[in-house]
Motif scaffolding. Structure first.
Motif, PDB file in Angstrom:
ATOM      1  N   ASP A   1       2.922   3.582  -6.766  1.00 20.28           N
ATOM      2  CA  ASP A   1       1.923   3.754  -5.720  1.00 20.28           C
ATOM      3  C   ASP A   1       1.174   2.448  -5.497  1.00 20.28           C
ATOM      4  O   ASP A   1       1.160   1.564  -6.350  1.00 20.28           O
ATOM      5  CB  ASP A   1       0.934   4.859  -6.097  1.00 20.28           C
ATOM      6  CG  ASP A   1       1.581   6.210  -6.244  1.00 20.28           C
ATOM      7  OD1 ASP A   1       1.240   6.939  -7.210  1.00 20.28           O
ATOM      8  OD2 ASP A   1       2.435   6.562  -5.403  1.00 20.28           O
ATOM      9  N   SER A   2       0.532   2.350  -4.351  1.00 19.19           N
ATOM     10  CA  SER A   2      -0.262   1.169  -4.009  1.00 19.19           C
ATOM     11  C   SER A   2       0.531  -0.110  -4.213  1.00 19.19           C
ATOM     12  O   SER A   2       0.080  -1.058  -4.872  1.00 19.19           O
ATOM     13  CB  SER A   2      -1.551   1.145  -4.838  1.00 19.19           C
ATOM     14  OG  SER A   2      -2.326   2.306  -4.616  1.00 19.19           O
TER      15      SER A   2
ATOM     16  N   GLY B   1       0.789  -1.215   0.000  1.00 17.69           N
ATOM     17  CA  GLY B   1       0.000   0.000   0.000  1.00 17.69           C
ATOM     18  C   GLY B   1       0.822   1.266   0.000  1.00 17.69           C
ATOM     19  O   GLY B   1       0.280   2.353  -0.242  1.00 17.69           O
TER      20      GLY B   1
ATOM     21  N   ARG C   1      -1.086   2.343 -11.343  1.00 20.36           N
ATOM     22  CA  ARG C   1      -0.330   2.431 -10.099  1.00 20.36           C
ATOM     23  C   ARG C   1       1.067   3.002 -10.297  1.00 20.36           C
ATOM     24  O   ARG C   1       1.602   3.646  -9.401  1.00 20.36           O
ATOM     25  CB  ARG C   1      -0.208   1.053  -9.444  1.00 20.36           C
ATOM     26  CG  ARG C   1      -1.533   0.424  -9.059  1.00 20.36           C
ATOM     27  CD  ARG C   1      -1.320  -0.841  -8.224  1.00 20.36           C
ATOM     28  NE  ARG C   1      -0.592  -1.860  -8.963  1.00 20.36           N
ATOM     29  CZ  ARG C   1       0.599  -2.355  -8.603  1.00 20.36           C
ATOM     30  NH1 ARG C   1       1.190  -1.922  -7.499  1.00 20.36           N
ATOM     31  NH2 ARG C   1       1.175  -3.297  -9.340  1.00 20.36           N
TER      32      ARG C   1
ATOM     33  N   SER D   1       4.341   3.664  -1.131  1.00 21.44           N
ATOM     34  CA  SER D   1       4.825   4.217  -2.389  1.00 21.44           C
ATOM     35  C   SER D   1       6.334   4.334  -2.394  1.00 21.44           C
ATOM     36  O   SER D   1       6.971   4.456  -1.343  1.00 21.44           O
ATOM     37  CB  SER D   1       4.223   5.609  -2.639  1.00 21.44           C
ATOM     38  OG  SER D   1       2.820   5.558  -2.761  1.00 21.44           O
TER      39      SER D   1
END
Length: 125
Positions: A87-88, A15, A70, A17
């Protein structure tokens, strides 16, 4: 000749980054560089996987389906640097990430001429 060095990898929880950077050097990289840049990743025992690519002036980008939405690739030719914003993060993103330079922005790793040594990204669950 072109030399590439990645940085920005590390251990991150799912989750989270990361922002990877790839710094280029060599006489071929100027404000008018014609090199496309790509990001690939590899897990031990598996083939190198395409992640993202960007053309020489940054007006076209390409992403693997597994990372689309993402990951974001960008470049700053004045700094001779390409970035990969992640990200994520998911555990399956764990890999050594490599940047590469070539003549065209494509998914085929055989089309790239220069490679960095890689930076490790580890995502914990």
């Amino acid at each position: 000749q072109v030399q590439l060095v990645e940085s920005g990898g590390g251990l991150v929880q799912a989750g989270g980054s990361l922002r990877l950077s790839c710094a280029a050097s060599g006489r071929a990289f100027t404000l008018y560089s014609l090199y496309a840049m790509g990001w690939f990743r590899q897990v031990p025992g598996k083939e190198r996987e395409f992640v993202a690519a960007i053309n020489w002036n940054g007006d076209s980008t390409y992403y693997a389906n597994s990372v689309k939405g993402r990951f974001t690739i960008s470049r700053d030719n004045a700094k001779k640097t390409v970035y990969l914003q992640i990200d994520s993060l998911k555990p399956e993103d764990t890999a050594v990430y490599y940047c590469a330079a070539g003549r065209v922005a494509v998914a085929d790793n055989g089309r790239y001429d220069y490679w960095g040594p890689g930076t490790q990204v580890t995502v914990s669950s």
